[in-house]
Scaffold this motif. Structure first.
Motif, short mmCIF file in Angstrom:
data_model
loop_
_atom_site.label_atom_id
_atom_site.label_comp_id
_atom_site.label_asym_id
_atom_site.label_seq_id
_atom_site.Cartn_x
_atom_site.Cartn_y
_atom_site.Cartn_z
N LEU A 128 7.67 -97.26 -6.62
CA LEU A 128 8.13 -95.91 -6.94
C LEU A 128 6.94 -94.97 -7.12
O LEU A 128 6.94 -93.84 -6.63
CB LEU A 128 8.98 -95.95 -8.20
N HIS A 129 5.91 -95.44 -7.82
CA HIS A 129 4.70 -94.63 -8.01
C HIS A 129 3.98 -94.40 -6.69
O HIS A 129 3.54 -93.28 -6.40
CB HIS A 129 3.78 -95.32 -9.00
N ARG A 130 3.88 -95.43 -5.89
CA ARG A 130 3.10 -95.37 -4.66
C ARG A 130 3.78 -94.51 -3.59
O ARG A 130 3.16 -93.67 -2.95
CB ARG A 130 2.88 -96.79 -4.13
N ASN A 131 5.09 -94.72 -3.40
CA ASN A 131 5.79 -94.11 -2.27
C ASN A 131 6.70 -92.94 -2.66
O ASN A 131 7.14 -92.21 -1.79
CB ASN A 131 6.64 -95.16 -1.56
N GLY A 132 6.99 -92.81 -3.94
CA GLY A 132 7.83 -91.72 -4.39
C GLY A 132 9.31 -92.03 -4.43
O GLY A 132 10.10 -91.23 -4.94
N PHE A 133 9.71 -93.18 -3.91
CA PHE A 133 11.12 -93.57 -3.98
C PHE A 133 11.24 -95.07 -3.80
O PHE A 133 10.34 -95.74 -3.29
CB PHE A 133 11.96 -92.84 -2.92
N VAL A 134 12.38 -95.59 -4.22
CA VAL A 134 12.69 -97.00 -4.02
C VAL A 134 14.20 -97.13 -3.93
O VAL A 134 14.94 -96.37 -4.58
CB VAL A 134 12.10 -97.88 -5.16
N ILE A 135 14.69 -98.06 -3.12
CA ILE A 135 16.11 -98.34 -2.98
C ILE A 135 16.41 -99.65 -3.71
O ILE A 135 15.77 -100.67 -3.45
CB ILE A 135 16.52 -98.45 -1.50
N VAL A 136 17.36 -99.60 -4.62
CA VAL A 136 17.73 -100.77 -5.42
C VAL A 136 19.12 -101.22 -4.98
O VAL A 136 20.06 -100.42 -4.94
CB VAL A 136 17.73 -100.44 -6.92
N SER A 137 19.25 -102.49 -4.64
CA SER A 137 20.53 -103.05 -4.20
C SER A 137 21.13 -103.92 -5.30
O SER A 137 20.44 -104.37 -6.21
CB SER A 137 20.35 -103.88 -2.93
N GLY A 138 22.44 -104.15 -5.18
CA GLY A 138 23.13 -105.02 -6.12
C GLY A 138 23.45 -104.37 -7.45
O GLY A 138 23.64 -105.07 -8.45
N VAL A 139 23.57 -103.04 -7.48
CA VAL A 139 23.91 -102.35 -8.73
C VAL A 139 25.40 -102.54 -9.01
O VAL A 139 26.22 -102.38 -8.10
CB VAL A 139 23.57 -100.84 -8.62
N PRO A 140 25.78 -102.90 -10.23
CA PRO A 140 27.20 -103.08 -10.54
C PRO A 140 28.02 -101.86 -10.19
O PRO A 140 27.56 -100.72 -10.29
CB PRO A 140 27.19 -103.35 -12.05
N ALA A 141 29.27 -102.08 -9.80
CA ALA A 141 30.11 -101.02 -9.25
C ALA A 141 30.75 -100.13 -10.32
O ALA A 141 31.42 -99.17 -9.98
CB ALA A 141 31.21 -101.62 -8.38
N ASP A 142 30.53 -100.42 -11.59
CA ASP A 142 31.15 -99.59 -12.63
C ASP A 142 30.38 -98.28 -12.78
O ASP A 142 29.23 -98.15 -12.32
CB ASP A 142 31.23 -100.33 -13.96
N SER A 143 30.98 -97.32 -13.44
CA SER A 143 30.46 -95.95 -13.45
C SER A 143 29.09 -95.83 -14.11
O SER A 143 28.32 -94.93 -13.77
CB SER A 143 31.46 -95.01 -14.14
N ASP A 144 28.79 -96.69 -15.05
CA ASP A 144 27.48 -96.67 -15.70
C ASP A 144 26.67 -97.90 -15.33
O ASP A 144 25.86 -98.41 -16.12
CB ASP A 144 27.63 -96.57 -17.22
N GLY A 145 26.84 -98.37 -14.10
CA GLY A 145 26.20 -99.61 -13.67
C GLY A 145 24.69 -99.59 -13.73
O GLY A 145 24.07 -100.63 -13.91
#
Length: 372
Positions: A128-145
């Motif tokens: 995140l620091h190096r590239n300015g973004f990161v994609i995170v997979s496997g986040v729980p499907a609930d509203s505050d996952g």
């Protein structure tokens, strides 16, 4: 071998070490003395009042080896520096890697792994620091996952919209993000003080036709503008528009240049928000220069040279550096299905702190329990 020389009435010290020359003032060395009489051994905070050190302080004696520097000062204080500490420039951060669309890195992380494993979390934060973004997979499907991973890093930044908020099309939208229209590249909330450091965007559903996310590296845009149109670059670092958000219950306003520089003259933050920008009534010549410079910057951040296109899947989350990247989206139609995102903010200081503490703990386990 390290050689030491005092100069200017013994108020300056020159060290020749490993083919490099370093110069220090007596005052700087005195106030940074690493001994327990000068700094609290646990917090590392200064115990003496630096402003009370005599301005004519001199170095009475200086002895150096390959490992240490021992000093006696004219105020009677003695101390010993390790040279590794003395030459530490506080630049442990890896350099940022600027990118265009052709060279954009796709940094990915797994939610569960980052939640449980410090090394994986550090890898995510480094990317995140190096590239300015990161994609995170496997986040729980609930509203505050996303909340458990936020809790691993720092407190959720609450705003007038709450904590983690919906981003979807609604009737009588209070903000254009809550409509189906496309959004030009922008940074979030430049009207706040402080501006939120990182955007967390969690995809719950993305079956609508369109609605692709776009990213552009604002620091790369600034670099290209400086190379191609130096006068436009100078204008955008000099002119300071304001940004404003108002509704029935909120009036937020702040100001700052579209390209903000740090003490070394390098970009440290970009701002761009066509929806909320208010430029003051400057002299006509300055306004003309600003409008031309803003157009040049706009053409860079919207052009295909710098624009990365992404479409998040349900269960994916995009974390964006809001000081560096500009993000947007294409328009979408609900005939194909629902587009539902959840968005939160985490501030820059807590994110940077977490990354640096993890670096210390994982590279030097003996440092645990010591001040970070």
């Amino acid at each position: 071998m390290t050689h030491v020389i005092t100069q200017a009435n013994r108020q300056r010290l020159v060290l020749n070490h490993q083919d490099h020359k370093y110069e220090f003032t007596a005052l700087w060395l005195r106030e940074r003395s690493p001994d327990d009489a000068t700094r609290d051994p646990y917090t590392g905070q200064r115990l003496i009042e630096a402003a009370e050190i005599p301005l004519d302080l001199a170095i009475e004696r200086a002895e150096a080896s390959d490992e240490e520097l021992t000093l006696n000062f004219s105020d009677g204080h003695s101390t010993t520096f390790t040279l590794a500490t003395l030459f530490d420039k506080q630049t442990s951060d890896s350099p940022r890697q600027l990118w265009d669309a052709a060279q954009a890195p796709i940094s990915e992380a797994n939610f569960a792994t980052a939640l449980e494993d410090d090394s994986a979390l550090l890898d995510m934060l480094d990317a995140l620091h190096r590239n300015g973004f990161v994609i995170v997979s496997g986040v729980p499907a609930d509203s505050d996952g996303m909340q458990p991973l936020i809790d691993r890093i720092g407190p959720l930044r609450r705003t007038n919209w709450g904590g983690i908020a919906d981003v979807k099309s609604v009737a009588n939208a209070y903000d254009l993000t809550m409509t189906q229209r496309g959004l030009e590249p922008h940074t979030d909330n430049p009207y706040r003080d402080p501006i939120p450091g990182y955007i967390w965007l969690h995809c719950l559903a993305n079956a609508a036709e369109g609605g692709d996310s776009t990213l552009a590296d604002g620091f790369m845009a600034a670099r290209l503008l400086r190379q191609r149109d130096p006068s436009a670059y100078a204008c955008l670092t000099r002119v300071t528009p304001s940004f404003r958000y108002c509704d029935a219950d909120t009036y937020l306003e702040s100001e700052g240049p579209l390209i903000e520089l740090d003490s070394r003259g390098e970009p440290v933050r970009v701002r761009y928000s066509n929806r909320t920008e208010y430029i003051p009534a400057l002299l006509a010549k300055e306004l003309e220069a600003y409008y031309a410079a803003r157009k040049a910057f706009y053409e860079l951040i919207t052009g295909e040279e710098l624009t990365l296109h992404l479409k998040l899947d349900p269960g994916q989350m995009l974390i964006i550096d809001n000081y560096r990247l500009l993000h947007g989206r294409s328009a979408f139609q609900l005939a194909g299905g629902v587009r539902h995102m959840r968005q939160g903010y985490v501030d820059r200081d807590s994110t940077t702190s977490r990354r640096r503490v993890l670096q210390q703990r994982l590279t030097n386990p003996q440092s645990q329990g010591e001040p970070a």
